[in-house]
Design an enzyme around this catalytic site. Structure first.
Site: not given
Ligand code: NAP
Length: 246
Positions: A141, A155
């Site tokens: 991140s 986080y």
């Molecule tokens: P998101 O929309 O909340 O999606 C999260 C994904 O991870 C979903 O497929 C969810 O599965 C899965 N997941 C969550 N907890 C899990 C667990 N315990 N076991 C298996 N799968 C799990 O998040 P996102 O924004 O796409 O984020 C993806 C990655 O990017 C993360 O590592 C996050 O920290 C990172 N990130 C995001 C941002 C941002 O601004 N969005 C910025 C920096 C970094 P379910 O659908 O089954 O819950």
């Protein structure tokens, strides 16, 4: 677009958001793709349908990243279902917010279990399957790498850990011609960080480009690092944050 033809990829947390975009793009570029999810069985099935629409094999497995046994099963079933693993994208992650002074032990544990231990254990299980040209890509991140903000300290700690994991694994796996890199998203429009949240305008204003990123922006960086063109890149991070860090 066939630069990943014949490759087999595992994307953790591929049921929605950034992981779903990564899974779809890797398939468009020719890879067979397995995804994991925790709860979203229906949405995972939708991503598998997208992978199949691209003419590739798609598989979805329920596997809680906080559960070591589930992760072992996930990797074994992926290797069996796809006939091997060439690319791991360690994407599954959760966010919990609040000042350190007020954090519940349950939130601290959940963040460490999913974001840190989960990434280590999936990597550990995948490593024996990877051959020369293999790829591990982690998702960090921009917040952890460049700009730790109040309420996201815990986080950010889990995302800083991805930097050490990336660099250490790059050294450990370099002799086998396997690359390991980190992609650092900035504000990216997903359910974790919707572009219409209370703090979204602040994040836009803080970035050089003045806008949120999309899951597809992050997927493009991952696909590049997974491609043969990135064979000389390892142990580094690619920040995709619209200039939040600039
Ligand atoms: P998101 O929309 O909340 O999606 C999260 C994904 O991870 C979903 O497929 C969810 O599965 C899965 N997941 C969550 N907890 C899990 C667990 N315990 N076991 C298996 N799968 C799990 O998040 P996102 O924004 O796409 O984020 C993806 C990655 O990017 C993360 O590592 C996050 O920290 C990172 N990130 C995001 C941002 C941002 O601004 N969005 C910025 C920096 C970094 P379910 O659908 O089954 O819950």
């Amino acid at each position: 677009m066939t630069e990943l033809a014949g490759k087999r990829a595992l994307v953790t947390g591929g049921s929605r958001g950034i992981g779903a975009a990564i899974a779809s793009l890797l398939a468009e570029k020719g890879a067979d793709v397995a995804i994991s999810y925790e709860n979203s069985a229906e949405r995972a099935a939708g991503v598998v349908a997208q992978i199949e629409k691209a003419g590739r094999k798609g598989l979805a497995f329920q596997a809680d990243s906080a559960d070591p046994a589930a992760l072992k099963r996930l990797v074994a079933e992926t290797a069996e279902g796809l006939g091997g693993i060439d690319i791991l994208v360690n994407n599954a992650g959760i966010a919990r917010y609040g000042p350190v002074a007020d954090l519940d032990l349950a939130d601290v544990d959940a963040l460490l279990d999913v974001n840190v231990r989960g990434a280590v254990l999936v990597s550990q299980a995948v490593i024996p399957h990877l051959g020369a040209g293999g790829r591990i890509i982690l998702i960090g991140s921009s917040l952890a790498d460049r700009m730790v903000a109040p309420n996201v300290t815990m986080y950010s700690i889990t995302k800083s850990a991805q930097i050490a994991l990336t660099r250490g694994l790059a050294r450990e796996l370099g002799p086998r011609d396997i690359t390991v890199n980190l992609v650092n998203p900035g504000a990216t429009d997903t359910e974790m960080n919707p572009a219409d949240s209370d703090h979204a305008d602040m994040l836009r204003e803080m970035s050089a480009l003045g806008r949120y990123g999309t899951a597809e922006d992050i997927a493009a960086a991952v696909a590049f690092l997974a491609s043969p063109a990135a064979k000389q890149i390892t142990g580094t991070s690619l920040t995709v944050d619209g200039g939040l860090n600039s």
